[in-house]
Write an enzyme that holds these catalytic residues in place. Structure first.
Site, mmCIF file in Angstrom:
data_model
loop_
_atom_site.group_PDB
_atom_site.id
_atom_site.type_symbol
_atom_site.label_atom_id
_atom_site.label_comp_id
_atom_site.label_asym_id
_atom_site.label_seq_id
_atom_site.Cartn_x
_atom_site.Cartn_y
_atom_site.Cartn_z
ATOM 1 N N VAL A 126 47.531 -15.315 21.571
ATOM 2 C CA VAL A 126 46.610 -14.178 21.528
ATOM 3 C C VAL A 126 46.947 -13.506 20.200
ATOM 4 C CG1 VAL A 126 45.944 -12.001 22.588
ATOM 5 C CG2 VAL A 126 46.507 -13.959 24.043
ATOM 6 N N PRO A 127 46.114 -13.746 19.171
ATOM 7 C CA PRO A 127 46.514 -13.519 17.774
ATOM 8 C C PRO A 127 46.536 -12.063 17.318
ATOM 9 C CG PRO A 127 44.273 -14.304 17.864
ATOM 10 C CD PRO A 127 44.792 -14.334 19.274
ATOM 11 N N CYS A 128 47.544 -11.324 17.744
ATOM 12 C CA CYS A 128 47.700 -9.934 17.302
ATOM 13 C C CYS A 128 47.963 -9.855 15.802
ATOM 14 C CB CYS A 128 48.788 -9.227 18.100
ATOM 15 S SG CYS A 128 50.357 -10.098 18.179
ATOM 16 N N HIS A 129 48.420 -10.958 15.202
ATOM 17 C CA HIS A 129 48.665 -10.960 13.760
ATOM 18 C C HIS A 129 47.381 -10.819 12.950
ATOM 19 C CE1 HIS A 129 48.116 -15.206 14.938
ATOM 20 N NE2 HIS A 129 47.561 -15.353 13.744
ATOM 21 N N ARG A 130 46.224 -10.975 13.566
ATOM 22 C CA ARG A 130 44.947 -10.836 12.869
ATOM 23 C C ARG A 130 44.469 -9.385 12.798
ATOM 24 N NH1 ARG A 130 42.237 -15.964 15.937
ATOM 25 N NH2 ARG A 130 43.622 -17.538 15.027
#
Length: 169
Positions: A126-130
């Site tokens: 779940v790409p929180c880095h985006r």
């Protein structure tokens, strides 16, 4: 304690620890969905087709052959958290959104979105880095290396700086 948290903590779990360029991670599955990805902790090495697939997708992602994940997930959190996490999953690989952009999508505030990012139990998948600051600054990230770890993941996905230059690895 929420019902989701109780179920996640008390249902049959399986774990698999794998090495990544950012260090060791432990994938956690409960039932037929992933529920966690934990940094630096060693877990069991349980037999599980779901964990086999998750480990394979994670390896392909870090090898540059995959930019997103096609895995069933069931992260425990509030309705707001889950809405933010879904909004993260909707951001295409190689792109970013600001905390404010996501806040408008889920009808919340940037600060509340930041809190949900910090509670994300499945970083990378779940790409929180985006999620970045409105001015383009990377902002925080709870994974190894802090902002540099976040920059590494964004560069791996082909994200670009505001001026169009590729992010350096």
């Amino acid at each position: 304690m929420s019902v989701d948290k109780f179920l996640a903590d008390n249902c049959l779990k399986a774990e698999r620890t794998v090495e990544t360029p950012l260090g060791r991670v432990t994938l956690v599955a409960s039932g037929d969905a992933l529920t966690g990805l934990h940094w630096g902790r060693a877990g069991q090495d349980d037999a599980s087709p779901l964990l086999d697939e998750a480990a394979a997708q994670l390896a392909a992602y870090f090898a540059g052959g995959r930019r997103s994940f096609d895995l069933p997930v069931s992260p425990a959190g509030t309705a707001h958290d889950r809405a933010v996490w879904q909004a993260m999953r909707d951001i295409p690989p190689g792109e970013t959104r600001s905390y404010g952009d996501v806040a408008r999508t889920v009808r919340s505030s940037p600060r509340a979105v930041g809190g949900a990012c910090g509670r994300n139990p499945l970083p990378i998948i779940v790409p929180c880095h985006r999620i970045v600051a409105a001015n383009g600054a990377l902002g925080g990230w709870s994974g190894p290396g802090g902002a540099e770890g976040k920059r590494f993941l964004l560069a791996l996905e082909g994200a670009r700086e505001a001026d169009g230059a590729a992010l350096p690895l």
